[in-house]
Design an enzyme around this catalytic site. Sequence first.
Site, PDB file in Angstrom:
ATOM      1  N   GLY A   1      -0.058  44.102  31.159  1.00 59.25           N
ATOM      2  CA  GLY A   1       0.326  45.365  31.778  1.00 59.25           C
ATOM      3  C   GLY A   1       0.324  45.223  33.283  1.00 59.25           C
TER       4      GLY A   1
ATOM      5  N   GLY B   1      -0.684  47.624  37.039  1.00 58.66           N
ATOM      6  CA  GLY B   1      -1.142  48.844  37.689  1.00 58.66           C
ATOM      7  C   GLY B   1      -0.886  48.766  39.173  1.00 58.66           C
ATOM      8  N   GLY B   2      -1.563  49.674  39.930  1.00 55.41           N
ATOM      9  CA  GLY B   2      -1.368  49.684  41.367  1.00 55.41           C
ATOM     10  C   GLY B   2      -1.839  48.408  42.028  1.00 55.41           C
ATOM     11  CG  PHE B   3      -5.338  44.904  41.765  1.00 59.14           C
ATOM     12  CD1 PHE B   3      -6.412  45.047  42.627  1.00 59.14           C
ATOM     13  CD2 PHE B   3      -4.959  43.630  41.396  1.00 59.14           C
ATOM     14  CE1 PHE B   3      -7.085  43.938  43.103  1.00 59.14           C
ATOM     15  CE2 PHE B   3      -5.622  42.514  41.869  1.00 59.14           C
ATOM     16  CZ  PHE B   3      -6.690  42.677  42.726  1.00 59.14           C
ATOM     17  N   GLY B   4      -1.671  45.285  40.639  1.00 61.65           N
ATOM     18  CA  GLY B   4      -0.765  44.203  40.311  1.00 61.65           C
ATOM     19  C   GLY B   4      -0.772  43.935  38.827  1.00 61.65           C
TER      20      GLY B   4
ATOM     21  CB  VAL C   1      -3.593  42.870  33.788  1.00 60.05           C
ATOM     22  CG1 VAL C   1      -4.823  42.324  33.082  1.00 60.05           C
ATOM     23  CG2 VAL C   1      -4.012  43.837  34.888  1.00 60.05           C
TER      24      VAL C   1
ATOM     25  CE  LYS D   1      -8.037  44.518  38.731  1.00 59.96           C
ATOM     26  NZ  LYS D   1      -8.530  45.920  38.765  1.00 59.96           N
TER      27      LYS D   1
ATOM     28  CG  ASP E   1      -7.370  55.611  39.759  1.00 62.94           C
ATOM     29  OD1 ASP E   1      -6.875  56.710  39.450  1.00 62.94           O
ATOM     30  OD2 ASP E   1      -6.723  54.552  39.753  1.00 62.94           O
TER      31      ASP E   1
END
Length: 829
Positions: free
Chosen positions: A514, A516-519, A521, A535, A632
Site C-alpha cells: 500500500g 500513505g503520506g509517508f510513501g 510500503v 516503509k 493521525d
Amino acid sequence: MELTVLLASSLMLCFSIVSTTASILDTIVPGQSIKDGETIISTGRSFELGFFSPGTSTNRYLGIWYKKYATGTVVWVANRETPLLDHSGVLNFTSQGVLHLRDGVNGGIVWSSANLTKPPKNPTALLLDSGNFVVRDGNLKTSNVDYLWQSFDYPTDTTLPGMKLGRNLATGMDWSLTSWKSPNDPARGEFSLGIDPRGYPQLVLKQGNNTIYRAGPWNGNRWTGSPKQQSNSVYDYWFVFNEREVYFAFELINESLLSRYTVTASGATGRFNWKDDRRGWVTYFLMGADQCDIFAKCGPTAMCDIDGTNYCNCLDGFRPGSPADWAVRDWSGGCTTKGPLGRCRKGEGFVRLQKVKLPDTSGSWFDRNLSLKECRQRCLTNCSCTAYSSLDVTRGGSGCLLWFGGLVDLRAYPDNGQDLYVRVDASYLASIKKKKRKVVGMRIAVLISLVAVVVTVIVLGWRLCLGKIKQRYQGKKKYRARKGSNNDDLELPMFDFTTITSATNNFSDDYKLGEGGFGPVYKGTLCDGQVIAVKRLATSSGQGLEEFKNEVVLISKLQHRNLVRLLGCCIEGDERMLVYEYMPNKSLDHFIFDESRSKLLDWQRRIDIIEGISRGLLYLHQDSRLRIIHRDLKTSNVLLDIDMNPKISDFGMARMFGGDQTEACTSRVVGTFGYMAPEYAIDGLFSMKSDIFSFGVLVLEVLSGRKNRGFFTSDHGLNLLGHVWKLWMEEKPLELVKEEQRQIVVSDSRLAALIKRHIHVGLLCVQQEPEDRPNMSTVVLMLGGDSLLPDPKPPGFFAERKVPETDSSSSYNKSRSIGEITVTEFIPR
C-alpha cells in the site's frame, strides 16, 4: 497523567444558593445559628459551609464546598438522606457542643452531630481551611485529637488532604466513601470505596455488596494492585495499620493546589486535581482502567494479563475448571490443579510468580515478624495453604502473608508487581526439574558445538574469521537519533540497503502492500525467513526526514501488544526506510469498508478490535514512559495481525508531551480530514482529547461499516457523526448497524446492549468541546463496564460540505490553504 475528566456532571456538582444575606467568618458559638442564605467561610477562604440545592433539584442540603477555586464542587453533605423541602432550614449550635439541623416549618431535627460523652466548657464550631468542620472546646489545644466532633469522621463521596480513608478498629467507625445517587441527589449511591479489614486489609471499590475493583493490600510502598505511582510534587501519602485503626491518607506537598479522592455517581473513582487554566478537574489517577481490573475476571488460580493473547490463563500446573466455558471466553470458573494437591503430599512445593498483583487477601493470614523462609515453611506445613508472599517489600522484604483456597483476582503487573509463591503438586515439580535438566544438557551440548565451530573457524583461517566479524559488526551498527534538545540516544538495528532490496525483490510492485503520506510500503522476506514490512520514504512525500526521525524516536521506545513493533531502519544516501513486523491481515479499513471482507469480522471480533485499540491508545497517553499524542489515528493506521489483533501504527506525526503538559498548539496541522478534532483542525490546538475524537470516529466507523467522510445524507446534510447523533436523539441507535446485520443484533439482547454502549462511548468521544470528552482511562473503563454513562452532547463537525474526499494524511499551515483543502470547509456546531 493529568487528563480532563468527562464525568463533569458527577465531579463538578453545581448548585444554587439563595442570595446570601450574611456571611459569618469561620466560627459559630452556642446560641448562634445559620439560616438558609447565610454561610460561614474558612479563614483562608478555601471552603464555605451553607445550604445548597444540587443540580436541578429544589431540595435543600447543608454542605461544604470549595470557595476560592472550583466553586460549585461539594465535598461534604450533612443531611444527604433527609433533604429539606424548602428554604426554612436552620443550623443551631447548643451549649453542649451539639449541632442540630432543624426544619424551620415544623421544628423537627433533620440531622444532628454526635452527642458528646463529656460536655465541653466553652464549645465552638469552626470551619477549617482543610475543609473540616469541627467542634472543639475553646479551653483546650486545637490539634485534631482534641476535636469533640469533626466532619472528616463522616465522609460522603470525597476524601480531602488530611482525611482518613479506612476504619477505627476500636470504635468501629467506618471512614469510607459512598457515591451520590445522582448529580441531583446526594443520598447514598450504589458505589463505595473503603478498606476491607478482613484478613490483611485491602482497598476495595464496591457496587452494592459486590466488589468490582480491588487495589489490593499495602506492601510498604503502595497498594499492590494499583499502577506504580511516580514521584510527584503534588502530594505525599501513607498507610497506618495498628491495633486501634487502619487507614490511608494523603497530604498536599504544594498547598496552593487542589486535589481530592472521589467516587462519582457513575462509579468513576480516583484522584482529581484542579486546573485553573481549564476551570475544571482533571484526572490524576483513575481506578479500574482496564479489563484486568475487573474483580475476579479470570476466576480462582488464573492470571489476567492485559497484554496477553487471551486475557486469562491458568497458572502453571493448573488447567481450566471448565474447558467448554473457557472456549467461549467465560473464565469466571477459574482453574483447578492438574494433580492432587492440598493433602501435604510428599514432594509438594512452590513456583514463583514474578511481578503480579497479589490475590484477594480477605481470607488471608499474616505475621509481621516472620522471614520469607519461615513463611515458606509455615505454608508448607499447613495443608490448606495455597500460596505465600512477603508482607512488606521495603528494605529487602519482611513479614509473611498466607493464602488458603483459590487465589482470586491475580493479574500480571510487569512494571510494579510483587513475587507470589504458589503451591503445586509433586508431579508438576518433577516435570519442571526434568525440563531444567534437559535444558542444561542441551546448553552443554550447544556450548560444546560452539567451541568446535570456533576452533574450526580458527583453523580455516583468520582472514575469514575477521571478515565474518566485520560483517556481523556492520549488520548490527546502530542508528543514533536525537530529537530536539532531548539527548536520549536510541539504538536500533541498521539494515543494509542491499538486504532490503533483496528482501523486497528490488521493491517490486508485486510486493507492494500500500501507500500513505509517508510513501510506499512493501512486503519483504529476510534471508532467515522472517517476513517484514518496509516503509520507504518517497522523494515526493509531504513528510520528510523530520517525520522519519520522529517515528524512529517514538516507536523505538514503545512496547505494547496493541502497537506495531519496529524492527529497525535503513539510512543510505537519500534512502530512508523503516522495517516493521509484518501484519498479514493488512489494515482495519481493508476489512470494515469492504462488503465481502467485512463479513469476516463478527460482532465479538469488532468489539475486541475496538477495545484493543483503546488499550493501545491508553498506553500511549498514560501508561508508557512517554506521553504520546498520535495525531493521525484512523482505520488505515490500525493494522491486524494473523489473529486479527489490532496494532496502532504510523507515528510519523505523533508528538511527545512531558511533565504536566496536557496540550500544545501548532501552525502546521497534520492528520486526516474526517478524523481531526475541531479544535485541532481550526486552531491547531492538539492534546490527548484530539486523539480521543479520532478514536470516537473510528469506533463509529467500525460499528457502522461506513466512512465518516464517505457517508453523506442529502436530506439532512449530515456526515456519519451527524447521522449517529440524529439516530441517538431519536432513540434508535441500533439503526446505525447495516440492515443485513441488524436482525442478528436485535435478536441478541446482550449483544444489542453491548453495541449500544459502544455507540454511546463513541458519541462521548466526538463531542464538540475537548473538556467534555472522556480521557482514555475512562473510555477503557466505560467500554468494559456496565455503569451508567453521562448523556453525550452534540458532536463536532457533524455537518459536512462537499470536500475532496481522501484518506491520505494531510498537513497545512493555519495561515494559508493548500489546493482545495481549507480549514473552513468544515461546519462546526
